[in-house]
Design a protein around this motif. Sequence first.
Motif, PDB file in Angstrom:
ATOM      1  N   ALA A   1      -1.432 -43.913-101.856  1.00 27.73           N
ATOM      2  CA  ALA A   1      -0.334 -42.960-101.707  1.00 27.73           C
ATOM      3  C   ALA A   1       0.606 -43.034-102.910  1.00 27.73           C
ATOM      4  O   ALA A   1       1.009 -42.009-103.471  1.00 27.73           O
ATOM      5  CB  ALA A   1       0.428 -43.231-100.417  1.00 27.73           C
ATOM      6  N   ALA A   2       0.951 -44.261-103.309  1.00 31.41           N
ATOM      7  CA  ALA A   2       1.829 -44.438-104.467  1.00 31.41           C
ATOM      8  C   ALA A   2       1.141 -43.990-105.754  1.00 31.41           C
ATOM      9  O   ALA A   2       1.773 -43.398-106.639  1.00 31.41           O
ATOM     10  CB  ALA A   2       2.261 -45.898-104.580  1.00 31.41           C
ATOM     11  N   ALA A   3      -0.166 -44.268-105.854  1.00 30.92           N
ATOM     12  CA  ALA A   3      -0.917 -43.888-107.055  1.00 30.92           C
ATOM     13  C   ALA A   3      -0.967 -42.371-107.209  1.00 30.92           C
ATOM     14  O   ALA A   3      -0.778 -41.834-108.310  1.00 30.92           O
ATOM     15  CB  ALA A   3      -2.335 -44.457-106.989  1.00 30.92           C
ATOM     16  N   LEU A   4      -1.222 -41.653-106.121  1.00 30.96           N
ATOM     17  CA  LEU A   4      -1.278 -40.195-106.191  1.00 30.96           C
ATOM     18  C   LEU A   4       0.096 -39.599-106.448  1.00 30.96           C
ATOM     19  O   LEU A   4       0.221 -38.583-107.146  1.00 30.96           O
ATOM     20  CB  LEU A   4      -1.873 -39.633-104.895  1.00 30.96           C
ATOM     21  N   ALA A   5       1.140 -40.224-105.891  1.00 33.86           N
ATOM     22  CA  ALA A   5       2.498 -39.761-106.154  1.00 33.86           C
ATOM     23  C   ALA A   5       2.852 -39.907-107.623  1.00 33.86           C
ATOM     24  O   ALA A   5       3.644 -39.124-108.163  1.00 33.86           O
ATOM     25  CB  ALA A   5       3.491 -40.537-105.293  1.00 33.86           C
ATOM     26  N   THR A   6       2.271 -40.895-108.288  1.00 36.39           N
ATOM     27  CA  THR A   6       2.496 -41.095-109.718  1.00 36.39           C
ATOM     28  C   THR A   6       1.614 -40.180-110.552  1.00 36.39           C
ATOM     29  O   THR A   6       2.043 -39.632-111.570  1.00 36.39           O
ATOM     30  CB  THR A   6       2.218 -42.562-110.098  1.00 36.39           C
ATOM     31  N   LEU A   7       0.368 -39.993-110.108  1.00 34.70           N
ATOM     32  CA  LEU A   7      -0.586 -39.193-110.869  1.00 34.70           C
ATOM     33  C   LEU A   7      -0.188 -37.726-110.936  1.00 34.70           C
ATOM     34  O   LEU A   7      -0.410 -37.064-111.961  1.00 34.70           O
ATOM     35  CB  LEU A   7      -1.985 -39.318-110.245  1.00 34.70           C
ATOM     36  N   LEU A   8       0.393 -37.184-109.868  1.00 33.42           N
ATOM     37  CA  LEU A   8       0.740 -35.759-109.833  1.00 33.42           C
ATOM     38  C   LEU A   8       1.641 -35.359-111.010  1.00 33.42           C
ATOM     39  O   LEU A   8       1.284 -34.449-111.774  1.00 33.42           O
ATOM     40  CB  LEU A   8       1.387 -35.414-108.491  1.00 33.42           C
TER      41      LEU A   8
ATOM     42  N   ILE B   1      -2.876 -22.793-107.507  1.00 32.84           N
ATOM     43  CA  ILE B   1      -3.536 -22.263-106.307  1.00 32.84           C
ATOM     44  C   ILE B   1      -4.823 -23.030-106.037  1.00 32.84           C
ATOM     45  O   ILE B   1      -5.135 -23.382-104.890  1.00 32.84           O
ATOM     46  CB  ILE B   1      -3.807 -20.754-106.475  1.00 32.84           C
ATOM     47  N   ILE B   2      -5.572 -23.321-107.099  1.00 33.34           N
ATOM     48  CA  ILE B   2      -6.781 -24.148-106.947  1.00 33.34           C
ATOM     49  C   ILE B   2      -6.401 -25.515-106.391  1.00 33.34           C
ATOM     50  O   ILE B   2      -7.073 -26.073-105.513  1.00 33.34           O
ATOM     51  CB  ILE B   2      -7.508 -24.291-108.295  1.00 33.34           C
ATOM     52  N   GLY B   3      -5.291 -26.063-106.892  1.00 34.10           N
ATOM     53  CA  GLY B   3      -4.815 -27.348-106.393  1.00 34.10           C
ATOM     54  C   GLY B   3      -4.483 -27.312-104.915  1.00 34.10           C
ATOM     55  O   GLY B   3      -4.775 -28.259-104.174  1.00 34.10           O
ATOM     56  N   ALA B   4      -3.896 -26.210-104.442  1.00 36.22           N
ATOM     57  CA  ALA B   4      -3.557 -26.081-103.020  1.00 36.22           C
ATOM     58  C   ALA B   4      -4.812 -26.088-102.159  1.00 36.22           C
ATOM     59  O   ALA B   4      -4.830 -26.675-101.067  1.00 36.22           O
ATOM     60  CB  ALA B   4      -2.764 -24.801-102.790  1.00 36.22           C
ATOM     61  N   VAL B   5      -5.876 -25.456-102.636  1.00 39.71           N
ATOM     62  CA  VAL B   5      -7.149 -25.459-101.908  1.00 39.71           C
ATOM     63  C   VAL B   5      -7.722 -26.871-101.844  1.00 39.71           C
ATOM     64  O   VAL B   5      -8.209 -27.317-100.797  1.00 39.71           O
ATOM     65  CB  VAL B   5      -8.151 -24.488-102.564  1.00 39.71           C
ATOM     66  N   LEU B   6      -7.653 -27.591-102.968  1.00 36.94           N
ATOM     67  CA  LEU B   6      -8.149 -28.973-102.995  1.00 36.94           C
ATOM     68  C   LEU B   6      -7.338 -29.861-102.054  1.00 36.94           C
ATOM     69  O   LEU B   6      -7.896 -30.757-101.405  1.00 36.94           O
ATOM     70  CB  LEU B   6      -8.084 -29.517-104.424  1.00 36.94           C
ATOM     71  N   PHE B   7      -6.040 -29.632-101.976  1.00 35.67           N
ATOM     72  CA  PHE B   7      -5.216 -30.392-101.032  1.00 35.67           C
ATOM     73  C   PHE B   7      -5.683 -30.161 -99.595  1.00 35.67           C
ATOM     74  O   PHE B   7      -5.781 -31.099 -98.802  1.00 35.67           O
ATOM     75  CB  PHE B   7      -3.743 -29.998-101.167  1.00 35.67           C
ATOM     76  N   PHE B   8      -5.988 -28.916 -99.265  1.00 36.72           N
ATOM     77  CA  PHE B   8      -6.367 -28.581 -97.896  1.00 36.72           C
ATOM     78  C   PHE B   8      -7.657 -29.285 -97.473  1.00 36.72           C
ATOM     79  O   PHE B   8      -7.790 -29.690 -96.309  1.00 36.72           O
ATOM     80  CB  PHE B   8      -6.540 -27.066 -97.761  1.00 36.72           C
ATOM     81  N   ILE B   9      -8.574 -29.470 -98.408  1.00 34.48           N
ATOM     82  CA  ILE B   9      -9.858 -30.091 -98.054  1.00 34.48           C
ATOM     83  C   ILE B   9      -9.872 -31.597 -98.312  1.00 34.48           C
ATOM     84  O   ILE B   9     -10.881 -32.255 -98.073  1.00 34.48           O
ATOM     85  CB  ILE B   9     -11.028 -29.427 -98.818  1.00 34.48           C
ATOM     86  N   ALA B  10      -8.750 -32.134 -98.803  1.00 30.08           N
ATOM     87  CA  ALA B  10      -8.706 -33.557 -99.156  1.00 30.08           C
ATOM     88  C   ALA B  10      -8.903 -34.436 -97.923  1.00 30.08           C
ATOM     89  O   ALA B  10      -8.178 -34.315 -96.937  1.00 30.08           O
ATOM     90  CB  ALA B  10      -7.376 -33.889 -99.836  1.00 30.08           C
ATOM     91  N   ARG B  11      -9.907 -35.299 -98.001  1.00 32.08           N
ATOM     92  CA  ARG B  11     -10.175 -36.270 -96.936  1.00 32.08           C
ATOM     93  C   ARG B  11     -10.340 -37.686 -97.495  1.00 32.08           C
ATOM     94  O   ARG B  11     -10.504 -38.638 -96.742  1.00 32.08           O
ATOM     95  CB  ARG B  11     -11.459 -35.903 -96.173  1.00 32.08           C
ATOM     96  N   ASP B  12     -10.310 -37.791 -98.816  1.00 32.74           N
ATOM     97  CA  ASP B  12     -10.557 -39.076 -99.461  1.00 32.74           C
ATOM     98  C   ASP B  12      -9.756 -39.149-100.756  1.00 32.74           C
ATOM     99  O   ASP B  12      -9.239 -38.134-101.234  1.00 32.74           O
ATOM    100  CB  ASP B  12     -12.053 -39.237 -99.763  1.00 32.74           C
ATOM    101  N   PRO B  13      -9.645 -40.341-101.348  1.00 32.44           N
ATOM    102  CA  PRO B  13      -8.849 -40.479-102.571  1.00 32.44           C
ATOM    103  C   PRO B  13      -9.352 -39.626-103.732  1.00 32.44           C
ATOM    104  O   PRO B  13      -8.535 -39.137-104.530  1.00 32.44           O
ATOM    105  CB  PRO B  13      -8.967 -41.981-102.893  1.00 32.44           C
ATOM    106  N   ILE B  14     -10.670 -39.432-103.849  1.00 29.17           N
ATOM    107  CA  ILE B  14     -11.207 -38.681-104.985  1.00 29.17           C
ATOM    108  C   ILE B  14     -10.726 -37.232-104.951  1.00 29.17           C
ATOM    109  O   ILE B  14     -10.298 -36.678-105.968  1.00 29.17           O
ATOM    110  CB  ILE B  14     -12.753 -38.724-104.990  1.00 29.17           C
ATOM    111  N   THR B  15     -10.785 -36.611-103.779  1.00 33.82           N
ATOM    112  CA  THR B  15     -10.288 -35.237-103.664  1.00 33.82           C
ATOM    113  C   THR B  15      -8.778 -35.200-103.895  1.00 33.82           C
ATOM    114  O   THR B  15      -8.245 -34.245-104.467  1.00 33.82           O
ATOM    115  CB  THR B  15     -10.621 -34.641-102.283  1.00 33.82           C
TER     116      THR B  15
END
Length: 432
Positions: free
Chosen positions: A268-275, A307-321
């Motif tokens: 969670a912290a890693a993705l908050a930094t990566l964004l 917009i592509i990012g929003a679609v990827l967020f919706f399908i995110a089920r794992d750290p890679i997505t």
Amino acid sequence: MHPNRVFYGWWLAIASFGVLFYTAGVFFYGFAPFFAEIIDEFGWPTAVASIAFAFQRTEQGIFGPFVGYVVDRFGPRKSVMSGMFILGCGFIGLSYIQELWQFFAAFAVMALGLAFGSFLTVNTAVNSWFIRRRGTAMAIVSYGAGASALLVPVVVALIAVFTWREALLYLGFTTFIVGLPLGFLMRDAPEKYGLRPDGVSEEQAARSAEMDTDDRYADTTFTVKEAIKTTTYWKYVVANVFGFIFFGSFIIHQIIVWKSFGLSPWWAAALATLLPLSSFPARILGGVLADIYDKRKIVAVSFALQIIGAVLFFIARDPITGVLFAVFFGFGFGLGNPPRSALLGELFGRQVYGRLLGLQFTFTSIGGVFAPILAGYMYDTYGADGYRWAFFGLGLMAIISLYMYLTMKRPQLPARLAGTYVESGTAGRSSS
């Protein structure tokens, strides 16, 4: 200006970088860890606590035009210094809260400080110093917000080593130490110091004016009244209203979001930094391209990536997505920042930039008021799926922003300067 002396506009851009690096790092991006800790300690509903962020957006909307007027009329130095002082007091006050109303009150103080001491003020200041190199200068300023993600791990470490209360107290005093000197470096328009935008001489400016037929390099002189009569300005406003509604809300909830999706606190912290870090190279690219190509098209591409990012967020089920989401959305968000900030000055001029940007904040705040509360309510009611659907819907609103930029035309100069007032998609300075 001495030929070997660096034009002060660049020093101003660097100082503005520092302002956004700090304020975005400790508040805009860095507050998510504090928010998660405060929710855990007090057990307040996420939607209720999110009302504080609605207050912040409301204050931004109410004070935006006033701050813009103050900066245009009295200059950025006093605005940034007073804003940083107020922000520091807000951090200190937040460290002592015991009740929900105190959380709201401290947050309101911090929001007031940010209104005067952050994005609107420094962008207005830098805009007044550049015309031809406006995109590059705005990119430098924008880098501050992108690089500020590096402060998120620092905030997380402070909370881990001390407590969230002590961390907030330390940040309050650090704001005084860092923010006040940066504010002192702010300056009014270059003409007040015997200089010209971009650091050119009188002779160079006259020669460029004779040879140039590109409106991007004209020192446009709209009044506020003239600007708000154009459809161009209102398309700019609407695009920003719907283009920021996802990002401004997600930043606050993101730590809780990723944990609710089953990711570890580390991820969670890693993705908050990566964004925000993903936006950093895009801000460089966006600034360079903004001085060469049509800024409207660059911003349109940036919204397509979001917009592509929003679609990827919706399908995110794992750290890679989650990583793919952060990269696509972050890169898209960063790409559009410099050209979007520079475009307002290019279309309507340096003299009214602050007031037009402040007025835009009034409308942008409308979405910012309701979106964080909506996301919190959806999570409180439906859990992780509530977050997923809420942010997916908010992300798709960028389609409206994409359309606005693709159809945005360059306004002709007002009738007092260019004959009949019309709007055209061409770059000509007079009515055709």
